[in-house]
Design a protein around this motif. Structure first.
Motif, PDB file in Angstrom:
ATOM      1  N   VAL A  22      12.357  -4.675  -7.980  1.00  6.03           N
ATOM      2  CA  VAL A  22      11.682  -4.169  -9.169  1.00  6.03           C
ATOM      3  C   VAL A  22      12.289  -4.788 -10.422  1.00  6.03           C
ATOM      4  O   VAL A  22      11.586  -5.245 -11.316  1.00  6.03           O
ATOM      5  N   GLN A  23      13.617  -4.816 -10.468  1.00  7.38           N
ATOM      6  CA  GLN A  23      14.297  -5.352 -11.646  1.00  7.38           C
ATOM      7  C   GLN A  23      13.980  -6.828 -11.887  1.00  7.38           C
ATOM      8  O   GLN A  23      13.713  -7.242 -13.009  1.00  7.38           O
ATOM      9  N   GLU A  24      14.030  -7.604 -10.823  1.00  8.83           N
ATOM     10  CA  GLU A  24      13.977  -9.056 -10.973  1.00  8.83           C
ATOM     11  C   GLU A  24      12.685  -9.688 -10.467  1.00  8.83           C
ATOM     12  O   GLU A  24      12.402 -10.843 -10.787  1.00  8.83           O
ATOM     13  N   GLY A  25      11.959  -8.954  -9.669  1.00 10.66           N
ATOM     14  CA  GLY A  25      10.836  -9.558  -8.964  1.00 10.66           C
ATOM     15  C   GLY A  25      11.327 -10.165  -7.657  1.00 10.66           C
ATOM     16  O   GLY A  25      12.475 -10.597  -7.560  1.00 10.66           O
ATOM     17  N   PHE A  26      10.453 -10.197  -6.674  1.00 12.35           N
ATOM     18  CA  PHE A  26      10.863 -10.666  -5.350  1.00 12.35           C
ATOM     19  C   PHE A  26      11.382 -12.106  -5.369  1.00 12.35           C
ATOM     20  O   PHE A  26      12.457 -12.408  -4.849  1.00 12.35           O
ATOM     21  N   ASP A  27      10.639 -12.980  -5.995  1.00  9.06           N
ATOM     22  CA  ASP A  27      10.996 -14.400  -5.966  1.00  9.06           C
ATOM     23  C   ASP A  27      12.321 -14.681  -6.661  1.00  9.06           C
ATOM     24  O   ASP A  27      13.064 -15.567  -6.261  1.00  9.06           O
ATOM     25  N   ARG A  28      12.585 -13.930  -7.719  1.00  6.80           N
ATOM     26  CA  ARG A  28      13.805 -14.190  -8.479  1.00  6.80           C
ATOM     27  C   ARG A  28      15.025 -13.490  -7.890  1.00  6.80           C
ATOM     28  O   ARG A  28      16.137 -13.701  -8.357  1.00  6.80           O
ATOM     29  N   GLN A  53      11.799 -12.313   3.879  1.00 10.10           N
ATOM     30  CA  GLN A  53      10.481 -11.716   4.059  1.00 10.10           C
ATOM     31  C   GLN A  53      10.565 -10.335   4.697  1.00 10.10           C
ATOM     32  O   GLN A  53       9.857  -9.409   4.300  1.00 10.10           O
ATOM     33  N   LEU A 108       2.885  -2.468  -4.987  1.00 14.29           N
ATOM     34  CA  LEU A 108       1.736  -2.731  -5.855  1.00 14.29           C
ATOM     35  C   LEU A 108       1.746  -4.141  -6.428  1.00 14.29           C
ATOM     36  O   LEU A 108       0.706  -4.771  -6.568  1.00 14.29           O
ATOM     37  N   PHE A 109       2.945  -4.643  -6.745  1.00 12.03           N
ATOM     38  CA  PHE A 109       2.984  -5.889  -7.499  1.00 12.03           C
ATOM     39  C   PHE A 109       3.559  -7.082  -6.750  1.00 12.03           C
ATOM     40  O   PHE A 109       3.567  -8.196  -7.264  1.00 12.03           O
ATOM     41  N   GLU A 110       4.069  -6.851  -5.555  1.00  5.66           N
ATOM     42  CA  GLU A 110       4.621  -7.981  -4.802  1.00  5.66           C
ATOM     43  C   GLU A 110       3.956  -8.130  -3.445  1.00  5.66           C
ATOM     44  O   GLU A 110       4.444  -8.869  -2.594  1.00  5.66           O
ATOM     45  N   ARG A 112       1.434  -9.659  -2.524  1.00  7.68           N
ATOM     46  CA  ARG A 112       0.949 -11.005  -2.218  1.00  7.68           C
ATOM     47  C   ARG A 112       2.045 -11.927  -1.706  1.00  7.68           C
ATOM     48  O   ARG A 112       1.771 -13.002  -1.177  1.00  7.68           O
ATOM     49  N   ARG A 113       3.291 -11.541  -1.876  1.00  6.64           N
ATOM     50  CA  ARG A 113       4.392 -12.369  -1.370  1.00  6.64           C
ATOM     51  C   ARG A 113       4.608 -12.177   0.126  1.00  6.64           C
ATOM     52  O   ARG A 113       5.391 -12.898   0.726  1.00  6.64           O
ATOM     53  N   ASN A 162      -2.300   4.384 -10.507  1.00  9.28           N
ATOM     54  CA  ASN A 162      -1.318   3.344 -10.218  1.00  9.28           C
ATOM     55  C   ASN A 162      -0.738   2.736 -11.490  1.00  9.28           C
ATOM     56  O   ASN A 162       0.435   2.375 -11.539  1.00  9.28           O
TER      57      ASN A 162
END
Lengths: 192, 192
Positions: A22-28, A53, A108-110, A112-113, A162
């Motif tokens: 949540v803090q950084e986003g999955f990719d970061r 993954q 909700l926001f990751e 797609r990863r 949401n």
DNA sequence: CGTTTACACTAGCGCTTGCTCGGTTACTCT
DNA sequence: AGAGTAACCGAGCAAGCGCTAGTGTAAACG
């Protein structure tokens, strides 16, 4: 490596991972950051999860499972009145959204990863949850409680709920239940 | 490098970048992917933008600017009736959301990737846009058209509208205007 | 007791990343 | 013709990435 277990250790690691995602986003979020947050070195991480993954999948699965459990319990515990059920569902949604906030924000926001395999598996969970909503909305429509297209109404309501994760402050004066009641009141002409 | 211009070339590159950011997400979009999509080599990219961050900022700025222009025009062109204005605002929101879909998806879901400087600058744009909404909602409340807390209502409505980018199919039978009208009808008891 | 199991460590491989830089092309303006 | 400039290229660097391999250790088990 633990192929598919749910040890308490793994649950705790999943919780920490959700927070970082949540803090950084999955990719970061790097495996080194995850490891540090967990108090271990990056190599040790792959004893608990086969790859990055799988951590994402674990976070999302955890959140969605809880949402299902809470919603089912809420519906079981309340009467059959469509209005009561609608309100209960909205409350349950916000309850799980903010008690498992990190996991749900990730879901909700990751989403797609996720790789296709994990996504397919988790989609079933998500569909089961949405089916609960559609049933409740249908009853409310049939009872004349709300009006409009069943598809659109459920999408709009879920969207409004949401989106709260983007602005709601749990330390503010309003409780999640207040929010749920206000939303239901907003779309119910009879309660004017 | 073009410090702060808006050459047609740069606009086109920004459009292409927006598309890729939506497809892959900002973090997963490499400068090499961007360059290829633009028909140049990765090194040449930095002639147009000083770094990857600036591309993101350009995409978001473009989308938000357009939203402001469209919303202002829509409000200018319609009567003073609160209901008409509310409907016009909802329509304008969905119109810009789907004509500049890529830019808006990026703005909605990749905002947090902006560095603090860019974020601060773009926040002003965003605030100006939200101010239009608050004014329209206030008028509708005052006219007794809708009911509830002004803060909550605007958040719920914007949430419902923004969430449409996750499920709405522009090739389906419903037009964005239909969607807007349905939402307004849903929250207006008088139109039951 | 010896063996297994769970968990952690160190070291680093192979690859990709954002970005730099000197040089080249093509067009415009005088 | 010559100067200036916007656009682009090719090569590559330093850093960081996900992940692996091999080893150490302490508790659990027969």
């Amino acid at each position: 490596m633990n192929v598919m277990n749910a040890s308490p250790r793994r649950k705790e690691l999943t919780r920490l991972a959700a927070q970082l995602f949540v803090q950084e986003g999955f990719d970061r979020t790097t495996v080194r950051m995850l490891a540090q947050e967990m108090g271990i070195k990056s190599g040790s991480l792959f004893h608990h999860f086969k790859d990055k993954q799988e951590i994402l999948a674990a976070v999302i699965e955890e959140g969605t499972q809880n949402a299902l459990v809470i919603a089912r319990k809420a519906l079981d515990e309340c009467a059959e009145d469509p209005e009561v059920r609608l309100r209960a569902m909205a409350r349950a949604h916000l309850e799980t959204l903010f008690t498992d906030r990190n996991a749900h924000v990730v879901a909700l926001f990751e989403w797609r990863r996720l790789d296709p395999t994990a996504s397919a598996h988790l989609s079933h969970l998500r569909d089961a949850y949405e089916a609960l909503w559609v049933a409740v909305i249908d009853d409310a429509l049939e009872a004349g409680l709300i009006h409009g297209d069943r598809f659109l109404v459920s999408r709009f309501v879920l969207g409004a709920l949401n989106w709260t994760v983007r602005w709601y402050d749990p330390n503010g004066p309003r409780s999640p239940d207040d929010l749920a009641d206000e939303l239901v009141a907003m779309i119910m002409p009879t309660s004017a």
